[in-house]
Motif scaffolding. Structure first.
Motif, mmCIF file in Angstrom:
data_model
loop_
_atom_site.group_PDB
_atom_site.id
_atom_site.type_symbol
_atom_site.label_atom_id
_atom_site.label_comp_id
_atom_site.label_asym_id
_atom_site.label_seq_id
_atom_site.Cartn_x
_atom_site.Cartn_y
_atom_site.Cartn_z
ATOM 1 N N VAL A 8 -22.052 35.701 -103.774
ATOM 2 C CA VAL A 8 -22.053 34.502 -104.611
ATOM 3 C C VAL A 8 -22.768 33.369 -103.890
ATOM 4 C CG1 VAL A 8 -20.626 32.787 -105.809
ATOM 5 C CG2 VAL A 8 -19.863 35.175 -105.662
ATOM 6 N N LEU A 9 -23.622 32.675 -104.617
ATOM 7 C CA LEU A 9 -24.263 31.477 -104.107
ATOM 8 C C LEU A 9 -23.746 30.287 -104.895
ATOM 9 C CD1 LEU A 9 -28.068 31.045 -103.297
ATOM 10 C CD2 LEU A 9 -26.545 29.171 -103.889
ATOM 11 N N LEU A 10 -22.911 29.474 -104.258
ATOM 12 C CA LEU A 10 -22.449 28.224 -104.864
ATOM 13 C C LEU A 10 -23.500 27.153 -104.590
ATOM 14 C CD1 LEU A 10 -18.649 27.998 -103.896
ATOM 15 C CD2 LEU A 10 -19.648 28.778 -106.053
ATOM 16 N N ALA A 11 -23.934 26.466 -105.619
ATOM 17 C CA ALA A 11 -24.979 25.450 -105.460
ATOM 18 C C ALA A 11 -24.488 24.098 -105.961
ATOM 19 C CB ALA A 11 -26.237 25.856 -106.220
ATOM 20 N N ASN A 12 -24.825 23.062 -105.222
ATOM 21 C CA ASN A 12 -24.526 21.706 -105.663
ATOM 22 C C ASN A 12 -25.695 20.814 -105.280
ATOM 23 O OD1 ASN A 12 -23.145 19.418 -106.690
ATOM 24 N ND2 ASN A 12 -21.180 20.298 -106.070
ATOM 25 N N LEU A 13 -25.569 19.535 -105.568
ATOM 26 C CA LEU A 13 -26.702 18.623 -105.416
ATOM 27 C C LEU A 13 -27.086 18.381 -103.963
ATOM 28 C CD1 LEU A 13 -28.431 16.796 -107.413
ATOM 29 C CD2 LEU A 13 -27.099 14.909 -106.473
ATOM 30 N N GLY A 99 -25.119 26.422 -100.858
ATOM 31 C CA GLY A 99 -26.442 25.846 -100.710
ATOM 32 C C GLY A 99 -26.591 24.593 -101.545
ATOM 33 N N MET A 100 -27.334 23.621 -101.019
ATOM 34 C CA MET A 100 -27.562 22.361 -101.714
ATOM 35 C C MET A 100 -29.036 22.247 -102.123
ATOM 36 S SD MET A 100 -24.607 20.875 -101.730
ATOM 37 C CE MET A 100 -23.022 20.944 -100.880
ATOM 38 N N SER A 101 -29.270 21.658 -103.283
ATOM 39 C CA SER A 101 -30.648 21.452 -103.722
ATOM 40 C C SER A 101 -31.397 20.510 -102.796
ATOM 41 C CB SER A 101 -30.668 20.890 -105.145
ATOM 42 O OG SER A 101 -30.194 21.833 -106.080
ATOM 43 N N TYR A 102 -30.658 19.556 -102.191
ATOM 44 C CA TYR A 102 -31.267 18.567 -101.305
ATOM 45 C C TYR A 102 -30.371 18.413 -100.079
ATOM 46 C CZ TYR A 102 -32.819 17.888 -106.047
ATOM 47 O OH TYR A 102 -33.251 18.127 -107.325
ATOM 48 N N GLY A 103 -30.968 18.356 -98.905
ATOM 49 C CA GLY A 103 -30.189 18.255 -97.690
ATOM 50 C C GLY A 103 -29.732 19.615 -97.203
ATOM 51 N N GLN A 104 -28.721 19.590 -96.335
ATOM 52 C CA GLN A 104 -28.213 20.806 -95.708
ATOM 53 C C GLN A 104 -26.745 21.031 -96.073
ATOM 54 O OE1 GLN A 104 -30.174 22.876 -94.055
ATOM 55 N NE2 GLN A 104 -31.925 21.493 -94.353
ATOM 56 N N SER A 106 -29.182 24.175 -97.006
ATOM 57 C CA SER A 106 -30.159 24.307 -98.088
ATOM 58 C C SER A 106 -29.917 25.574 -98.899
ATOM 59 C CB SER A 106 -31.566 24.340 -97.506
ATOM 60 O OG SER A 106 -31.723 25.503 -96.702
ATOM 61 N N LEU A 107 -30.534 25.620 -100.055
ATOM 62 C CA LEU A 107 -30.499 26.852 -100.843
ATOM 63 C C LEU A 107 -31.187 27.985 -100.085
ATOM 64 C CD1 LEU A 107 -31.248 25.439 -104.406
ATOM 65 C CD2 LEU A 107 -29.079 26.375 -103.597
ATOM 66 N N ALA A 108 -32.210 27.652 -99.315
ATOM 67 C CA ALA A 108 -32.902 28.670 -98.524
ATOM 68 C C ALA A 108 -31.961 29.299 -97.503
ATOM 69 C CB ALA A 108 -34.113 28.053 -97.828
ATOM 70 N N SER A 109 -31.159 28.482 -96.828
ATOM 71 C CA SER A 109 -30.236 29.019 -95.824
ATOM 72 C C SER A 109 -29.143 29.853 -96.482
ATOM 73 C CB SER A 109 -29.623 27.882 -95.000
ATOM 74 O OG SER A 109 -28.760 27.075 -95.784
ATOM 75 N N ALA A 110 -28.691 29.440 -97.665
ATOM 76 C CA ALA A 110 -27.670 30.210 -98.380
ATOM 77 C C ALA A 110 -28.218 31.564 -98.821
ATOM 78 C CB ALA A 110 -27.178 29.428 -99.586
ATOM 79 N N LEU A 111 -29.462 31.562 -99.303
ATOM 80 C CA LEU A 111 -30.095 32.814 -99.708
ATOM 81 C C LEU A 111 -30.241 33.747 -98.510
ATOM 82 C CD1 LEU A 111 -31.558 34.487 -101.886
ATOM 83 C CD2 LEU A 111 -33.657 33.264 -101.278
ATOM 84 N N ASP A 112 -30.706 33.227 -97.388
ATOM 85 C CA ASP A 112 -30.854 34.036 -96.181
ATOM 86 C C ASP A 112 -29.514 34.599 -95.726
ATOM 87 O OD1 ASP A 112 -33.583 33.667 -96.050
ATOM 88 O OD2 ASP A 112 -33.466 31.993 -94.634
ATOM 89 N N GLU A 113 -28.478 33.784 -95.807
ATOM 90 C CA GLU A 113 -27.140 34.220 -95.392
ATOM 91 C C GLU A 113 -26.681 35.433 -96.206
ATOM 92 O OE1 GLU A 113 -22.591 32.395 -95.545
ATOM 93 O OE2 GLU A 113 -24.293 31.029 -95.369
ATOM 94 N N LEU A 114 -26.907 35.392 -97.504
ATOM 95 C CA LEU A 114 -26.482 36.497 -98.364
ATOM 96 C C LEU A 114 -27.333 37.739 -98.129
ATOM 97 C CD1 LEU A 114 -25.791 34.529 -101.670
ATOM 98 C CD2 LEU A 114 -24.094 35.507 -100.104
ATOM 99 N N PRO A 126 -24.201 27.352 -110.083
ATOM 100 C CA PRO A 126 -24.410 25.916 -109.879
ATOM 101 C C PRO A 126 -23.147 25.166 -110.316
ATOM 102 C CG PRO A 126 -26.244 26.923 -111.077
ATOM 103 C CD PRO A 126 -25.100 27.898 -111.104
ATOM 104 N N LEU A 127 -22.644 24.307 -109.457
ATOM 105 C CA LEU A 127 -21.394 23.613 -109.751
ATOM 106 C C LEU A 127 -21.634 22.361 -110.587
ATOM 107 C CD1 LEU A 127 -19.585 24.194 -106.356
ATOM 108 C CD2 LEU A 127 -19.120 25.280 -108.558
#
Length: 320
Positions: A8-13, A99-104, A106-114, A126-127
């Motif tokens: 699961v990738l939880l995403a917020n702003l 992962g956050m759309s802006y800041g840390q 990041s969505l990139a780090s969350a994707l890599d983690e998964l 997306p929350l």
């Protein structure tokens, strides 16, 4: 047949790393550079953003962040981490990344983690309870950009929104009832959603309709008279018209008209943040009381409440 490993990738702003002018400037530069957020011509927008908005706005916003900063960090980050950890405990064998759309982070780090965990089916949540092109679509855009560089793609299930999900509505209703029991039922329950430019709606964004859907379902679940509930929009930015009625102007109007007791919920926010803890809980309280109101309470976001995590589990569970 090999079973897919889900994650699961939880995403917020997102949020600044610190309540300082430099951190806020760095965060706002990334946020306000996204065309999903501000679609003004870059020839006009870049000089305004870099020469006026960032230098003037960053120190002021940093002071506001400082006023709500928690011992563990930014409220949005603190509650988002708690949500991630609570959901991971409930899902047990399914990795959950934030992962956050802006800041840390990041969505990139969350994707890599998964992907590093061997996940080959990612459920993106997306929350943002109500879809908007300026929030949910920004997550979609960034994930598409990141995956475009990959040779091997995971399966992706993308949850567009959950504006009328029964578990979400019931969690909101339970939160409102607790506030009623603690403070008494208000003369007016005000549901304040984050605003977007009216033009976005005119061009096809169904955000306003999704907000109306949440409001309708919540009023029904609470069983209160619709004339004791108002839906408003907060946090407008810039000069063009945004969705109305505006929350701040409504607060002043209610106080002037003799409404004595108001409670405010922000059903568009999955976690408390600057816009709820400072703008709603502090600024708008002052507007209401100065206009003649007598009693004002902000009902916190669902944050990491058990019912909220249960709802996330239900949303994700559909893809198991």
């Amino acid at each position: 047949m090999r079973q897919e490993k889900m994650g699961v990738l939880l995403a917020n702003l997102g949020t600044p790393d610190a309540p300082t002018a430099s951190a806020v400037k760095r965060y706002l530069r990334q946020f306000l550079s996204d065309r999903r957020v501000v679609d003004t011509s870059r020839l006009l927008w870049w000089p305004l953003l870099r020469g006026v908005i960032l230098p003037l706005r960053s120190p002021r916003v940093a002071k506001l962040y400082h006023s709500v900063w928690m011992a563990e960090g930014s409220p949005l980050m603190v509650y988002s981490r708690r949500q991630q950890q609570a959901l991971a405990r409930q899902l047990k064998d399914m990795p959950v990344a934030l992962g956050m759309s802006y800041g840390q982070p990041s969505l990139a780090s969350a994707l890599d983690e998964l992907l590093d965990a061997g996940v080959d089916h990612i459920v993106v949540l997306p929350l943002y309870p109500q879809y908007s092109c300026s929030t949910v679509a920004a997550v979609w855009d960034e994930l598409a950009r990141l995956l475009a560089t990959r040779r091997r793609l995971p399966s992706v299930s993308f949850i567009r929104d959950y504006a009328d999900h029964p578990a979400y509505i019931q969690a909101l209703a339970a939160s409102a009832r607790r506030a009623f029991e603690q403070h008494g039922e208000p003369d007016m329950l005000l549901l304040s959603y984050h605003g977007i430019p009216q033009r976005y709606v005119d061009e096809g964004d169904d955000y306003a309709q999704r907000c109306r859907t949440t409001t309708r379902e919540l009023v029904s679940a609470l069983g209160i008279s619709p004339d004791k509930v108002m839906m408003t929009f907060q946090s407008r930015f810039g000069r063009e018209p945004w969705l109305t009625p505006y929350t701040d102007e409504t607060m002043k109007m209610l106080g002037e008209k003799g409404v004595k007791h108001v409670q405010v919920m922000c059903p568009g926010f999955a976690a408390d943040c600057l816009e709820t803890l400072e703008e709603i809980a502090v600024q708008n309280r002052e507007f209401f009381l100065e206009a003649g109101g007598e009693k004002y309470e902000y009902i916190p976001a669902l944050n990491d409440e058990e019912a909220h995590i249960d709802m996330m589990e239900a949303l994700v569970g559909r893809y198991r």
